[in-house]
Design an enzyme around this catalytic site. Structure first.
Site, PDB file in Angstrom:
ATOM      1  N   GLY A  10       0.813  -1.203   0.000  1.00 28.58           N
ATOM      2  CA  GLY A  10       0.000   0.000   0.000  1.00 28.58           C
ATOM      3  C   GLY A  10       0.849   1.256   0.000  1.00 28.58           C
ATOM      4  O   GLY A  10       2.085   1.196   0.038  1.00 28.58           O
ATOM      5  N   GLN A  11       0.198   2.397  -0.021  1.00 25.74           N
ATOM      6  CA  GLN A  11       0.924   3.663  -0.081  1.00 25.74           C
ATOM      7  C   GLN A  11       1.810   3.874   1.147  1.00 25.74           C
ATOM      8  O   GLN A  11       3.001   4.164   1.022  1.00 25.74           O
ATOM      9  CB  GLN A  11      -0.073   4.822  -0.204  1.00 25.74           C
ATOM     10  CG  GLN A  11      -0.895   4.787  -1.479  1.00 25.74           C
ATOM     11  CD  GLN A  11      -1.820   5.980  -1.591  1.00 25.74           C
ATOM     12  OE1 GLN A  11      -1.539   6.957  -2.289  1.00 25.74           O
ATOM     13  NE2 GLN A  11      -2.953   5.912  -0.911  1.00 25.74           N
ATOM     14  N   ASP A  37      -1.568 -13.663   6.216  1.00 21.47           N
ATOM     15  CA  ASP A  37      -2.987 -13.329   6.180  1.00 21.47           C
ATOM     16  C   ASP A  37      -3.399 -12.903   7.578  1.00 21.47           C
ATOM     17  O   ASP A  37      -3.613 -13.741   8.465  1.00 21.47           O
ATOM     18  CB  ASP A  37      -3.800 -14.541   5.724  1.00 21.47           C
ATOM     19  CG  ASP A  37      -5.295 -14.258   5.672  1.00 21.47           C
ATOM     20  OD1 ASP A  37      -5.695 -13.108   5.962  1.00 21.47           O
ATOM     21  OD2 ASP A  37      -6.057 -15.187   5.339  1.00 21.47           O
ATOM     22  N   ALA A  61      -5.478  -2.330   5.269  1.00 24.32           N
ATOM     23  CA  ALA A  61      -6.865  -1.904   5.433  1.00 24.32           C
ATOM     24  C   ALA A  61      -7.651  -2.156   4.158  1.00 24.32           C
ATOM     25  O   ALA A  61      -7.087  -2.214   3.065  1.00 24.32           O
ATOM     26  CB  ALA A  61      -6.934  -0.423   5.794  1.00 24.32           C
ATOM     27  N   THR A 102      -8.633   6.455  10.382  1.00 21.56           N
ATOM     28  CA  THR A 102      -9.129   7.381   9.372  1.00 21.56           C
ATOM     29  C   THR A 102     -10.047   8.465   9.939  1.00 21.56           C
ATOM     30  O   THR A 102     -10.668   8.282  11.003  1.00 21.56           O
ATOM     31  CB  THR A 102      -9.922   6.593   8.307  1.00 21.56           C
ATOM     32  OG1 THR A 102     -10.544   7.493   7.382  1.00 21.56           O
ATOM     33  CG2 THR A 102     -11.026   5.759   8.947  1.00 21.56           C
ATOM     34  N   ASP A 103     -10.144   9.552   9.197  1.00 23.33           N
ATOM     35  CA  ASP A 103     -11.086  10.621   9.529  1.00 23.33           C
ATOM     36  C   ASP A 103     -12.534  10.177   9.372  1.00 23.33           C
ATOM     37  O   ASP A 103     -13.454  10.811   9.894  1.00 23.33           O
ATOM     38  CB  ASP A 103     -10.826  11.834   8.626  1.00 23.33           C
ATOM     39  CG  ASP A 103     -10.920  11.491   7.145  1.00 23.33           C
ATOM     40  OD1 ASP A 103     -10.139  10.633   6.704  1.00 23.33           O
ATOM     41  OD2 ASP A 103     -11.755  12.074   6.433  1.00 23.33           O
ATOM     42  N   TYR A 126     -17.294   1.639   5.797  1.00 22.15           N
ATOM     43  CA  TYR A 126     -15.842   1.788   5.934  1.00 22.15           C
ATOM     44  C   TYR A 126     -15.482   2.434   7.264  1.00 22.15           C
ATOM     45  O   TYR A 126     -14.657   1.912   8.026  1.00 22.15           O
ATOM     46  CB  TYR A 126     -15.288   2.607   4.773  1.00 22.15           C
ATOM     47  CG  TYR A 126     -13.857   3.055   4.963  1.00 22.15           C
ATOM     48  CD1 TYR A 126     -12.817   2.130   4.982  1.00 22.15           C
ATOM     49  CD2 TYR A 126     -13.539   4.403   5.138  1.00 22.15           C
ATOM     50  CE1 TYR A 126     -11.496   2.539   5.175  1.00 22.15           C
ATOM     51  CE2 TYR A 126     -12.234   4.816   5.324  1.00 22.15           C
ATOM     52  CZ  TYR A 126     -11.208   3.892   5.344  1.00 22.15           C
ATOM     53  OH  TYR A 126      -9.916   4.290   5.538  1.00 22.15           O
ATOM     54  N   TRP A 151      -7.161  11.663   3.569  1.00 23.79           N
ATOM     55  CA  TRP A 151      -6.865  12.012   2.179  1.00 23.79           C
ATOM     56  C   TRP A 151      -5.431  11.656   1.786  1.00 23.79           C
ATOM     57  O   TRP A 151      -4.666  12.487   1.289  1.00 23.79           O
ATOM     58  CB  TRP A 151      -7.119  13.494   1.943  1.00 23.79           C
ATOM     59  CG  TRP A 151      -8.527  13.964   2.128  1.00 23.79           C
ATOM     60  CD1 TRP A 151      -9.523  13.344   2.821  1.00 23.79           C
ATOM     61  CD2 TRP A 151      -9.099  15.179   1.617  1.00 23.79           C
ATOM     62  NE1 TRP A 151     -10.676  14.086   2.777  1.00 23.79           N
ATOM     63  CE2 TRP A 151     -10.456  15.215   2.042  1.00 23.79           C
ATOM     64  CE3 TRP A 151      -8.600  16.230   0.856  1.00 23.79           C
ATOM     65  CZ2 TRP A 151     -11.306  16.270   1.720  1.00 23.79           C
ATOM     66  CZ3 TRP A 151      -9.447  17.272   0.538  1.00 23.79           C
ATOM     67  CH2 TRP A 151     -10.786  17.292   0.961  1.00 23.79           C
TER      68      TRP A 151
END
Length: 284
Positions: A10-11, A37, A61, A102-103, A126, A151
């Site tokens: 992921g990022q 996993d 996530a 997360t927001d 989510y 974001w």
């Protein structure tokens, strides 16, 4: 110290991998589902024991916000139950956990930046599954930190910045939502925060905490897209539109700005305006 980083492709996981080469005092184990996993409890327990894991940074996530509305079981498995597996393994092995959230745990009705102690009220699957995952960390007997962000974009993976650049080069004009407000976060800056926490002895002696982190400043998706075009010298015209003009399956928070004062003061973290962070990412 042996450190497990989940979601390596992921990022955020990719940014941590790149920065980890400068931290020779730690041994990193980067995994994705091919190596581990995390939704399988026994696999997680075995991995911790076999590799003597003493800290985990959970970057994994399910982030497909719209798809989550139809795939509740999958989103819940990754964002909620998998976190519980990691927390339980951390408790058994006396390990620490840094969990990324997360927001979207907020409903977006605020008019001032959200502080960590404000009441959560997700408006979609989510956000609810991410909130459920947070609770495993906060209510556990192991030492843990939840970092909420917003974001996120990076030179790695797919994200809003790359989408706007691609569409901007193909089209003369684009309509982008102007009534949803938040703060972009360069994943590299978030990765640096995670790695800063690793070396902070104060963190290891404290009870479980929630922190907020994003870059500084406030913008709409329209402002963000406009700046992407400007910094890339792309001539595509960006037109502001309302949320009602771009219907999605999942409802988005209209206000997602996070207050970062707590993490900045406690760990002496310097803020960076989102336009500066964007410029740094594009230079890569």
């Amino acid at each position: 110290m042996n450190i497990l980083v989940t979601g390596k492709n992921g990022q955020l996981g990719s940014e941590i991998q790149e920065l980890s080469y400068n931290l020779q005092q730690f041994t990193f184990f980067f995994t994705d589902i091919g190596e581990l996993d995390i939704t399988n409890k026994s696999s997680v327990l075995s991995y911790f024991k076999e590799n003597n894991i003493k800290l985990v940074i959970n970057c994994a996530a399910y982030t497909a916000v719209d798809n989550a509305e139809d795939e509740l079981d999958i989103a819940d498995k990754v964002n909620n139950h998998a976190v519980n597996n990691l927390v339980r393994a951390a408790e058994i092995n006396d390990a620490y956990i840094i969990h990324i959230s997360t927001d979207y745990v907020f409903d977006g009705t605020n008019h001032s930046p959200y502080i960590e102690s404000e009441i959560t009220s997700p408006i979609g699957v989510y956000g609810q599954t991410k909130l459920d995952g947070e609770k495993h960390v906060i209510n556990s007997s192991t030492r843990g930190v939840v970092i909420r962000t917003s974001w996120v974009y990076s030179k790695f993976g797919n994200n809003f910045v790359k989408t706007m650049m691609r569409l901007g080069k193909d089209r003369d004009e684009l309509g982008v939502i102007a009534d949803q407000v938040g703060t972009p976060t360069h994943a590299k800056d978030l990765a640096e925060v995670c790695l800063t926490l690793l070396s902070n002895q104060q963190l290891w002696s404290e009870s479980n905490e929630i922190y907020h982190f994003s870059n500084d400043g406030v913008c709409s998706w329209y402002d963000f897209a406009f700046e992407i075009m400007r910094q890339n010298n792309i001539s595509c015209t960006i037109n502001p539109i309302g949320t009602e003009d771009y219907p999605t399956k999942a409802k988005r928070p209209s206000y997602s700005v996070l207050n970062k004062n707590k993490i900045k003061k406690q760990f002496n973290i310097k803020g960076k305006h989102w336009t500066v962070a964007l410029e740094e990412m594009l230079s890569k």
